[in-house]
Design a protein around this motif. Structure first.
Motif: not given
Lengths: 421, 263
Positions: A37-40, A42, A203, A206-207, A209, B122, B148, B150, B173-175
């Motif tokens: 998954v994206a770092e955000t 994790m 999506r 991740v926005a 969290v 990513v 990020t 986070t 934190a987003g796309i």
């Protein structure tokens, strides 16, 4: 039967070489699984794992889970001997052949499918983590309905992502979700089915969290989802094991379940993995046929990385994901849970497939012989049962998971049969 | 000196530009970026399931697939770029599955052969580094890691372990392509990251205008602009390179002048 066998905490003890000790500490089932998954996301995925470990060791969590399953979901679900279906199939069987067919009746759960078992577990985790908003993806709409249901039950706002094409073919479930207070967002990207809904849910996650819990509907996604979904769904296999032992004094010879992501199948299989006499058969959706459009990632796919885990995927030589096809929206996904990928590679579970037509035939057969309208998902499992039962001795026992009821599918089936409702 | 080191030791912050490979006439678009003053090029590898991307880059991926883009085409674009622009760092950015489909070693060797300086993946966090990182490092290709909002202090050393090129700070934190982070939060984050790494720090996500870029350039070593460029490609089609160059020039002027303005 005793309620103890349904308990979240009452896992049978695992021995040193147990097949029930996966995944490893990094969430890997052999080479499969993991946390892609994206770092955000994790840190959140790690938080979830910590909270899940705490919940596993908290008797209060198990007690609340078991209580809700008993009094809200209606567990244990019955284990039913399908005598007329058994007799019907024996008419075409060689002498001495034609196994007994039993159904685990998870279609009788509140909301009409096995999905609710997992949603109860995850919403309890969400509450433990202090999350105040729930999101989910859905294919057939059963997971969406189950998620909307537990959100209503616990008073949490709920957003469901659903492929626009799936919304068209599962209208009754869309309306159910709205009645339950969920916001249903149609996803227009890709083939507008489950895979695209999952992208959109990721999506959103991740926005958001900080306040949002993502209730994943199948035993896939980043670790620890495949593990925790399996554990919550294992109530199916634990009950079935105790019920069959009580009724017949034996273990089953064969377990059969349909596989999209694979949560109902792993829930049935997992408590039996260390019983070598119990064979297992997972049934993927062969759609129009394995040489045409289908959703059978084990039969027609190869290992790759998607939606947080490494598993078998339908993909091209460049790693672009192919569109899946199945008449069953719940099986219409180009991947499979990582534990199934591992169980197939080590040879513990056999996997086969059933076409749209096989499933439609089995759907009608069950309606007429047993008075049960199955969902199109377990109709795939029943299609496989009608074949393998003929090759097994009459005293052999097959337990198939009837993981959902077919009310939601009557429009799809009518269209496929050329009938106007 | 590596191309990255050269790009980030100029007297001003670096303009890092992203476009999707195979969307429009990519070679001409890349030339326009360089002509407009881009210091680092990120070339997006299209993926069918870009779950970290917003609508602009999702649409760019679809246009690229509609044009028939394959992995081989992306490496051909990279190779052509390297031949025309020997000094500009080139980064491939994308998702794990297309990068690892033929094996991490194959991908790393293809990057090396095409003159790609760095890779941003990513959806491979450091926890899964063995799926790609060792192969890239063995081939001498920098692995550019993402930090990020986070990413806490406890995670950061592991994020930085094995990282090269520059550190990409995802400021929201987003796309991609949607919200813009508050300048104060960017400044706080860059200071925090700088205390733990000697790598240059580039800031991206949601940067759309020269003014925003200039503000970030006062504190960061690089500013990443992606979706705004991709939207120009969408809007102008075959005529895009000219518009890309004009917009890039305005970004470069803002970013390259930012430090002097601050001083």
């Amino acid at each position: 039967m005793s309620t103890q066998s349904t308990s979240f905490s009452s896992q049978p003890p695992a021995h040193a070489n147990s097949l029930r000790q996966q995944p490893d500490s990094r969430g890997h089932f052999g080479i499969f699984g993991g946390r892609f998954v994206a770092e955000t996301l994790m840190p959140l995925v790690l938080d979830l794992e910590r909270e899940y470990r705490a919940a596993q060791n908290d008797p209060a969590f198990a007690a609340e889970f078991d209580d809700l399953l008993s009094h809200y979901v209606g567990r244990p679900s019955p284990l039913y001997y399908a005598e007329r279906l058994t007799d019907e199939l024996r008419k075409d069987a060689p002498a001495g052949k034609g196994a007994q067919i039993w159904f685990k009746r998870d279609e009788l759960n509140h909301t009409g499918a096995h999905k609710i078992n997992n949603c109860i577990g995850q919403i309890l985790l969400a509450r433990r983590m202090g999350k105040t908003r729930i999101i989910a993806e859905t294919g057939a709409g059963q997971h969406g309905v189950a998620t909307a249901t537990v959100c209503a039950r616990f008073g949490l706002p709920c957003v469901i992502y659903m492929g626009a094409r799936d919304m068209e073919r599962q209208q009754p479930n869309v309306f159910r979700m709205k009645l339950l207070g969920a916001e249903v967002i149609g996803v227009e990207s890709g083939a507008r089915t489950l895979k695209d809904a999952m992208n959109e849910a990721l999506r959103d996650w991740v926005a958001n969290v900080h306040d949002t819990f993502y209730i994943i509907g199948t035993a896939a996604g980043p670790h620890p989802y495949p593990e925790l979904v399996r554990d919550f769904q294992s109530v199916i296999g634990k009950e079935a094991r105790a019920q069959l032992l009580e009724r017949t004094g034996r273990l089953p010879d064969l377990l059969v379940a349909a596989i999209g992501g694979g949560s109902n199948a792993i829930g049935l299989f997992h408590p039996f993995l260390d019983d070598p006499s119990v064979k297992m058969l997972g049934v993927e959706a062969a759609g129009h046929g394995l040489d045409k459009e289908h959703a059978a990632s084990l039969a027609g796919g190869s290992p790759g990385i998607l939606h947080g885990n490494r598993t078998y995927l339908l993909q091209d030589e460049d790693g672009q994901i192919d569109e899946a096809h199945s008449i069953s929206a719940g099986l219409d996904y180009p991947g499979i849970g990582p534990e199934h990928a591992w169980l197939r590679d080590i040879g513990r579970v056999d996997y086969t497939s059933a076409t749209d037509k096989d499933a439609l035939d089995a759907f009608q057969l069950l309606c007429r012989t047993e008075g049960i309208i199955p969902a199109l998902e377990p109709a795939h499992a029943i299609a496989a049962v009608t074949k393998v039962a003929l090759e097994m001795d009459r005293d052999a026992i097959i337990v198939a998971n009837l993981c959902g009821r077919g009310d939601k599918d009557i429009f799809t089936v009518a269209e496929a049969l050329g009938t106007q409702i | 000196m590596s191309r990255f080191a050269a790009a980030f030791t100029k007297p001003h912050a670096a303009l890092v530009t992203f476009v999707t490979a195979g969307d429009g006439h990519t070679a001409a678009i890349l030339d326009a970026l360089v002509a407009g003053g881009a210091d680092v090029i990120e070339l997006g590898m299209p993926f069918t399931d870009p779950m970290a991307d917003g609508p602009a880059i999702q649409a760019a991926n679809l246009r690229s697939f509609a044009a028939g883009t394959k992995t081989a085409d992306i490496f051909a674009i990279a190779k052509g770029f390297r031949a025309r622009h020997p000094d500009i760092p080139l980064v491939l950015m994308g998702y794990a599955n297309p990068m690892t489909r033929r094996g991490a070693d194959w991908f790393a060797a293809a990057c090396q052969d095409a003159g790609v300086d760095g890779v941003i993946c990513v959806d491979i966090p450091f926890e899964e580094d063995d799926s790609l990182g060792p192969a890239l490092r063995a081939a001498g290709v920098d692995q550019i890691r993402l930090a990020t909002p986070t990413t806490d202090v406890a995670r950061l050393p592991a994020v930085l372990d094995g990282a090269g090129g520059f550190l990409y700070y995802v400021s929201v934190a987003g796309i991609t392509g949607l919200q813009q982070a508050a300048q104060a939060s960017i400044e706080e984050a860059v200071a925090r990251l700088r205390a733990q790494t000697a790598l240059p720090i580039a800031v991206g996500f949601g940067v759309r205008t020269p003014d925003q870029a200039a503000q970030i350039a006062r504190v960061a070593d690089g500013v990443v602009v992606g979706s705004a460029l991709v939207e120009i490609v969408a809007q102008h089609g075959a005529d895009a390179p000219r518009h890309i160059e004009t917009f890039t020039r305005s970004l470069a002027a803002a970013i390259h002048g930012a430090k002097e303005i601050a001083a």
